[in-house]
Design a protein around this motif. Structure first.
Motif, PDB file in Angstrom:
ATOM      1  N   LEU A 158      48.738   5.704  -9.041  1.00 37.00           N
ATOM      2  CA  LEU A 158      47.594   4.808  -8.936  1.00 37.00           C
ATOM      3  C   LEU A 158      48.036   3.562  -8.164  1.00 37.00           C
ATOM      4  O   LEU A 158      49.059   2.947  -8.506  1.00 37.00           O
ATOM      5  CB  LEU A 158      47.133   4.425 -10.347  1.00 37.00           C
ATOM      6  CG  LEU A 158      45.875   3.605 -10.494  1.00 37.00           C
ATOM      7  CD1 LEU A 158      44.662   4.394 -10.035  1.00 37.00           C
ATOM      8  CD2 LEU A 158      45.712   3.204 -11.970  1.00 37.00           C
ATOM      9  N   ALA A 185      39.924  15.961  -1.891  1.00 38.31           N
ATOM     10  CA  ALA A 185      39.199  15.057  -2.776  1.00 38.31           C
ATOM     11  C   ALA A 185      38.202  15.875  -3.587  1.00 38.31           C
ATOM     12  O   ALA A 185      37.802  16.969  -3.178  1.00 38.31           O
ATOM     13  CB  ALA A 185      38.487  13.997  -1.947  1.00 38.31           C
ATOM     14  N   THR A 216      41.914   8.610  -1.725  1.00 42.44           N
ATOM     15  CA  THR A 216      42.057   9.224  -3.047  1.00 42.44           C
ATOM     16  C   THR A 216      41.858  10.733  -2.966  1.00 42.44           C
ATOM     17  O   THR A 216      40.830  11.201  -2.463  1.00 42.44           O
ATOM     18  CB  THR A 216      41.050   8.614  -4.029  1.00 42.44           C
ATOM     19  OG1 THR A 216      41.361   7.231  -4.214  1.00 42.44           O
ATOM     20  CG2 THR A 216      41.086   9.330  -5.370  1.00 42.44           C
ATOM     21  N   GLN A 249      48.550  13.818  -7.445  1.00 39.53           N
ATOM     22  CA  GLN A 249      47.333  13.003  -7.383  1.00 39.53           C
ATOM     23  C   GLN A 249      47.649  11.611  -6.844  1.00 39.53           C
ATOM     24  O   GLN A 249      48.581  10.945  -7.313  1.00 39.53           O
ATOM     25  CB  GLN A 249      46.710  12.882  -8.770  1.00 39.53           C
ATOM     26  CG  GLN A 249      45.492  11.980  -8.841  1.00 39.53           C
ATOM     27  CD  GLN A 249      44.275  12.577  -8.148  1.00 39.53           C
ATOM     28  OE1 GLN A 249      43.946  13.745  -8.346  1.00 39.53           O
ATOM     29  NE2 GLN A 249      43.598  11.765  -7.337  1.00 39.53           N
ATOM     30  N   THR A 309      45.503   8.062  -6.313  1.00 37.46           N
ATOM     31  CA  THR A 309      44.253   7.359  -6.603  1.00 37.46           C
ATOM     32  C   THR A 309      44.376   5.932  -6.113  1.00 37.46           C
ATOM     33  O   THR A 309      45.299   5.211  -6.506  1.00 37.46           O
ATOM     34  CB  THR A 309      43.946   7.372  -8.102  1.00 37.46           C
ATOM     35  OG1 THR A 309      43.870   8.740  -8.562  1.00 37.46           O
ATOM     36  CG2 THR A 309      42.614   6.688  -8.373  1.00 37.46           C
ATOM     37  N   TYR A 319      42.425   2.339  -5.880  1.00 35.86           N
ATOM     38  CA  TYR A 319      41.309   1.601  -6.446  1.00 35.86           C
ATOM     39  C   TYR A 319      41.126   0.281  -5.710  1.00 35.86           C
ATOM     40  O   TYR A 319      42.084  -0.308  -5.199  1.00 35.86           O
ATOM     41  CB  TYR A 319      41.507   1.387  -7.941  1.00 35.86           C
ATOM     42  CG  TYR A 319      42.686   0.525  -8.311  1.00 35.86           C
ATOM     43  CD1 TYR A 319      43.967   1.079  -8.468  1.00 35.86           C
ATOM     44  CD2 TYR A 319      42.543  -0.840  -8.516  1.00 35.86           C
ATOM     45  CE1 TYR A 319      45.040   0.299  -8.797  1.00 35.86           C
ATOM     46  CE2 TYR A 319      43.621  -1.635  -8.848  1.00 35.86           C
ATOM     47  CZ  TYR A 319      44.874  -1.055  -8.994  1.00 35.86           C
ATOM     48  OH  TYR A 319      45.959  -1.841  -9.318  1.00 35.86           O
TER      49      TYR A 319
END
Length: 124
Positions: A11, A40, A92, A119, A121, A123
């Motif tokens: 993240l 995605a 992402t 993964q 991600t 933000y």
């Protein structure tokens, strides 16, 4: 048995960086072009970048990541890397490494071997 194992996802805030790694085993790594794809939610798997098998060989990037992502490889460690800078929320996705394209290197169906994905991600 060929295995590709990705790591390094996570993240991160918009504008941040991540470095993905893909460790390969069961193949003569230096002989194979290595690529990165991403997928995605609700979208098809898309090409990100590929590096040819030769030392200093050609690299190609999707327009969406050009200038922000850098692919590299360490043949002694049988590992390919994806340095991702200036990350955006649209980056992402689950990122996959792939080996041995037998057709168009932009086409996911051309690749014989795949990792399990990691993964990423981003933000805002």
């Amino acid at each position: 048995q060929v295995q590709l194992v990705e790591s390094g996802g996570g993240l991160v805030q918009t504008g941040g960086s991540l470095r993905l790694s893909c460790a390969a085993s069961g193949l003569t790594f230096s002989r194979y072009p290595m690529g990165w794809f991403r997928q995605a939610p609700g979208k098809e798997r898309e090409f990100v970048t590929v590096m040819n098998s030769n030392d200093g060989g050609g690299t190609f990037y999707a327009d969406s990541v050009k200038g922000r992502f850098t692919i590299s490889r360490d043949n002694a460690k049988s590992t390919v890397y994806l340095q991702m800078d200036s990350l955006r929320p649209e980056d992402t996705a689950v990122y996959y490494c792939a080996a041995d394209p037998t057709g168009s290197w932009r086409d996911a169906d051309a690749y014989s071997y795949w990792g399990q994905g990691t993964q990423v991600t981003v933000y805002s």
